[in-house]
Write a protein that holds these residues in place. Structure first.
Motif, PDB file in Angstrom:
ATOM      1  N   ASP A 224      26.099  34.705 -36.292  1.00 45.45           N
ATOM      2  CA  ASP A 224      27.427  34.689 -36.923  1.00 45.45           C
ATOM      3  C   ASP A 224      27.650  33.420 -37.736  1.00 45.45           C
ATOM      4  O   ASP A 224      28.746  32.856 -37.743  1.00 45.45           O
ATOM      5  CB  ASP A 224      28.528  34.839 -35.874  1.00 45.45           C
ATOM      6  N   GLY A 225      26.607  32.945 -38.422  1.00 42.71           N
ATOM      7  CA  GLY A 225      26.728  31.781 -39.297  1.00 42.71           C
ATOM      8  C   GLY A 225      26.643  30.445 -38.589  1.00 42.71           C
ATOM      9  O   GLY A 225      26.707  29.400 -39.219  1.00 42.71           O
ATOM     10  N   LYS A 226      26.513  30.446 -37.272  1.00 40.57           N
ATOM     11  CA  LYS A 226      26.445  29.209 -36.493  1.00 40.57           C
ATOM     12  C   LYS A 226      24.984  28.796 -36.310  1.00 40.57           C
ATOM     13  O   LYS A 226      24.116  29.627 -36.076  1.00 40.57           O
ATOM     14  CB  LYS A 226      27.104  29.431 -35.127  1.00 40.57           C
ATOM     15  N   LEU A 227      24.706  27.493 -36.408  1.00 45.01           N
ATOM     16  CA  LEU A 227      23.380  26.946 -36.179  1.00 45.01           C
ATOM     17  C   LEU A 227      23.402  26.202 -34.847  1.00 45.01           C
ATOM     18  O   LEU A 227      24.198  25.280 -34.662  1.00 45.01           O
ATOM     19  CB  LEU A 227      22.976  25.986 -37.302  1.00 45.01           C
ATOM     20  N   ARG A 228      22.530  26.590 -33.911  1.00 45.59           N
ATOM     21  CA  ARG A 228      22.480  25.977 -32.588  1.00 45.59           C
ATOM     22  C   ARG A 228      21.203  25.174 -32.462  1.00 45.59           C
ATOM     23  O   ARG A 228      20.105  25.717 -32.576  1.00 45.59           O
ATOM     24  CB  ARG A 228      22.528  27.076 -31.523  1.00 45.59           C
ATOM     25  N   LEU A 229      21.336  23.853 -32.242  1.00 44.20           N
ATOM     26  CA  LEU A 229      20.205  22.940 -32.108  1.00 44.20           C
ATOM     27  C   LEU A 229      20.110  22.436 -30.672  1.00 44.20           C
ATOM     28  O   LEU A 229      21.131  22.139 -30.046  1.00 44.20           O
ATOM     29  CB  LEU A 229      20.369  21.740 -33.048  1.00 44.20           C
ATOM     30  N   ILE A 230      18.883  22.339 -30.164  1.00 36.86           N
ATOM     31  CA  ILE A 230      18.647  21.851 -28.803  1.00 36.86           C
ATOM     32  C   ILE A 230      17.735  20.627 -28.880  1.00 36.86           C
ATOM     33  O   ILE A 230      16.652  20.688 -29.452  1.00 36.86           O
ATOM     34  CB  ILE A 230      17.969  22.923 -27.921  1.00 36.86           C
TER      35      ILE A 230
END
Length: 153
Positions: A67-73
């Motif tokens: 949904d357009g979100k970028l998740r970084l770990i």
């Protein structure tokens, strides 16, 4: 790091009389004293590796990037990220990505040494072998519309 592992063995440390120095407070004189903390090749390699620059290992969590979100770990390797850079870095990533950005990482909660606690700083050990105990927590930073928030996990 490969060079250090290949060439810094116990014979090398002994031959060149290398050691790891420690620092402690002399309470009578109120001065810092330096001492030989270890002559072990393992400890010497650990000290050398600790001083090397290496970028943090951060990867994209594709399963939660939707949904357009970028998740970084951030894969925790015993060193926290430099918090002064998080805001501007995430602001730049949000601009380039074009949507909200999240970063999950580990931060220091407290450091205790010799019965005392310190918030976020690492005091030197007062005596040989008195290594500070560090308490860590996972946090998630979110950058949305140029505003950074932080939440404990």
């Amino acid at each position: 790091a490969l060079f250090i592992d290949a060439f810094v063995d116990q014979d090398f440390v002994n031959r060149y009389k290398l050691f790891v120095a420690g620092r402690r407070l002399n309470r009578e004189r109120m001065t810092w004293e330096y001492y030989v903390k270890s002559r072990s090749a393992h400890e010497y390699r650990k000290m050398l590796r600790g001083g090397l620059y290496h970028p943090p290992h951060i990867y994209v969590n594709e399963a939660e990037s939707k949904d357009g979100k970028l998740r970084l770990i951030h894969t925790f390797e015993g060193k926290p990220l430099v918090t002064e850079y998080i805001h501007n870095t995430m602001l730049g990533i949000e601009y380039l990505w074009g949507g909200p950005v999240e970063l999950e990482t580990s931060e220091v909660v407290s450091v205790s040494s010799g019965g005392r606690s310190y918030a976020g700083t690492l005091p030197p050990p007062e005596k040989p072998g008195d290594e500070p105990k560090i308490t860590w927590r996972r946090v998630r930073y979110k950058m949305r519309n140029r505003k950074l928030t932080k939440k404990e996990l």
